[in-house]
Design a protein around this motif. Structure first.
Motif, short mmCIF file in Angstrom:
data_model
loop_
_atom_site.label_atom_id
_atom_site.label_comp_id
_atom_site.label_asym_id
_atom_site.label_seq_id
_atom_site.Cartn_x
_atom_site.Cartn_y
_atom_site.Cartn_z
N TRP A 1 -3.59 6.40 2.50
CA TRP A 1 -2.70 7.33 3.22
C TRP A 1 -1.24 7.00 2.94
CZ3 TRP A 1 0.82 6.43 7.28
CH2 TRP A 1 1.33 7.58 7.87
N LEU A 2 -0.91 5.71 2.93
CA LEU A 2 0.47 5.31 2.64
C LEU A 2 0.88 5.72 1.23
CD1 LEU A 2 0.55 1.74 4.26
CD2 LEU A 2 1.69 3.81 5.10
N GLN B 1 -0.36 8.26 -0.41
CA GLN B 1 -0.18 9.71 -0.39
C GLN B 1 1.19 10.07 0.16
OE1 GLN B 1 -3.88 10.73 1.79
NE2 GLN B 1 -4.34 12.08 0.08
N ARG B 2 1.67 9.31 1.14
CA ARG B 2 2.98 9.58 1.73
C ARG B 2 4.11 9.13 0.81
NH1 ARG B 2 3.52 12.62 6.29
NH2 ARG B 2 5.19 11.26 7.06
N ALA B 3 3.93 7.96 0.17
CA ALA B 3 5.02 7.38 -0.63
C ALA B 3 5.05 7.94 -2.05
CB ALA B 3 4.88 5.86 -0.67
N GLY B 4 3.90 8.37 -2.55
CA GLY B 4 3.85 8.90 -3.91
C GLY B 4 3.31 7.89 -4.91
N LYS B 5 2.70 8.41 -5.96
CA LYS B 5 2.08 7.58 -6.98
C LYS B 5 3.09 6.73 -7.73
CE LYS B 5 -0.66 7.92 -11.21
NZ LYS B 5 0.39 7.38 -12.08
N ARG C 1 5.60 5.04 -6.72
CA ARG C 1 5.83 3.75 -6.07
C ARG C 1 4.63 2.83 -6.25
NH1 ARG C 1 9.21 4.92 -0.45
NH2 ARG C 1 10.89 6.08 -1.46
N GLY D 1 -4.14 8.15 -4.13
CA GLY D 1 -4.11 7.98 -2.68
C GLY D 1 -5.37 8.53 -2.04
#
Length: 458
Positions: free
Chosen positions: A122-123, A125-129, A131, A283
């Motif tokens: 989930w993190l 998915q929120r931060a983006g691939k 990162r 994610g």
């Protein structure tokens, strides 16, 4: 496009054998290809159940259900099979054998592992691939994949050593089938099944197959499902003992997804269809990986992971159909209840499986190399070279210790997990020391383009 041009494209597609994730083979092929997946995952998944003490029928059922749930959760986009994970054997067994533990207490830790995977997914998915790629660049995921395959080499050789002649015959026939039947319709997609059948027939002819367990087994039996003991006094201890192993399976799962994405897009290119880029779903993949662990833990099985062996099978056969994976999941669930069929599959001699394992485990390692090549990992860069070297030696060398655990002081660290953590920490150290250099490109990035001398990348 003109009608003639369209006809040429369709003709070209017709010469390319394989299935992309959302392709659905005919029913007969669906069943046979699904059974081949089950055959591929069966030895490892059953062995995990036996070593941890969980019910084999429950483990097979959970494996199939977890795979179906993951396929549906990805809407048929991610072709991965889920089975029992070797990474969790030591901590699960430790909890199961402890005075404060037991199998149902260990299941609490298995469920917690799923929660950890889900949160990390989930993190991401929120931060983006992008990162994630800075923390888990191809230099890390590719090297971890190599370790996973090569660290299993001793297991494959031990299995094959029970009868070298039949094991090597199985190996050679499987390789020949995979090379010379490729592109020849359904037969070209069944090299592992054909190789196993030939090895089994040879073993039976030489008197190495005992069908007594098949005759004695009941036709049907309900697996021994059991719920986790969430309220047990040792539940939190189980969580602390088992859940941290996700540190190893997260890079492993990431490597598997990147590998399969590479091969799927290559097949799509040959079919003149757009690339699917399923690696962008990392994610979601980790969320589904966690959901698969929760399924295992709630039903009464050890933690699972997506299987490199089945990835190897898909790369060899060029069959990435998720419909086939659903069929495999249904077959695995049925095996949990259909005792005679499970007993029949279990009569496959260990050395026959060992012949297959030499090929399949080796392909896992080679896929890690292919991943680093495709992502243009620059092994002339001392940073990336160091990351890969440390992961390889810790992971492969550490696996030589008893149980694949490295003795450090009074604790034993799982080799693959330790190797993955070492690579991640080394990469983070380089990121911290180098700061924002070369336009923000991470030191362990995938680019092979040489930077200006002033950037100091060499």
């Amino acid at each position: 496009m003109t009608p003639r041009g369209l006809a040429v494209v369709q003709a070209n597609r017709g010469r390319v054998m394989g299935y992309l994730p959302q392709d659905r083979p005919p029913l007969g092929a669906l069943v046979s290809l699904g059974f081949q997946h089950v055959l591929t995952m069966f030895p490892a998944t059953v062995l995990v159940a036996i070593l941890t003490g969980f019910d084999v029928g429950v483990t097979l059922f959970a494996s199939g259900l977890a795979t179906i749930v993951a396929v549906l959760g990805s809407r048929g986009r991610i072709p991965l099979y889920y089975g029992g994970s070797f990474a969790y054997i030591a901590p699960v067994k430790t909890v199961a054998d402890a005075s404060w533990g037991g199998l149902q207490v260990a299941q609490v830790g298995v469920v917690a592992t799923g929660v950890v995977n889900g949160i990390v997914g989930w993190l991401i998915q929120r931060a983006g691939k992008a990162r994630l790629d800075r923390i888990l660049p191809p230099a890390v995921t590719g090297a971890v994949a190599v370790v996973i395959g090569i660290a299993l080499a001793k297991t494959a050789m031990d299995m094959a050593s029970k009868h070298w002649g039949i094991a090597l015959a199985t190996l050679v026939l499987t390789i020949l089938f995979s090379v010379y039947l490729q592109g020849r319709g359904l037969w070209g997609m069944l090299p592992v099944l054909l190789g196993a059948a030939c090895g089994y027939a040879l073993a039976a002819a030489m008197g190495y197959v005992d069908l007594t367990p098949v005759r004695e087994a009941p036709w049907f039996a309900v697996p021994r499902f059991q719920l986790p003991a969430f309220t047990a006094p040792g539940a939190w201890q189980a969580v602390l003992a088992i859940a941290p192993v996700a540190i190893a399976t997260i890079p492993e799962s990431t490597a598997h997804l990147y590998q399969i994405s590479l091969y799927v897009d290559r097949l799509a290119e040959e079919m003149q269809r757009p690339p699917l880029r399923i690696k962008e779903l990392i994610g979601l993949n980790l969320v589904l990986d966690g959901l698969a662990d929760v399924v295992h833990g709630l039903l009464g099985a050890s933690s699972g992971t997506n299987y490199g062996e089945n990835n190897s099978l898909m790369a060899i056969t060029r069959n990435y159909s998720t419909a086939v994976l659903v069929a495999a999941g249904v077959i695995a669930m049925a095996l949990g209840f259909f005792s005679k069929l499970a007993a029949l599959v279990a009569t496959i001699p260990e050395f026959v499986t060992g012949g297959l394992a030499i090929y399949l485990f080796g392909v896992i390692g080679m896929q890690g190399i292919a991943l680093m090549m495709a992502e243009r990992v620059n092994l002339f860069d001392p940073r990336q070279l160091a990351i890969g070297a440390v992961i390889l030696v810790i992971g492969i060398g550490g696996n030589a210790f008893e149980g694949g655990n490295i003795p450090v002081g009074g604790v034993r660290l799982p080799a693959i997990a330790t190797a993955a953590v070492a690579g991640i920490l080394l990469n983070l150290l380089f990121l911290a020391l180098d700061g924002r250099r070369a336009g923000g490109r991470g030191p362990a990035g995938a680019s092979s383009r040489p930077a200006p001398a002033s950037a100091g990348d060499d």
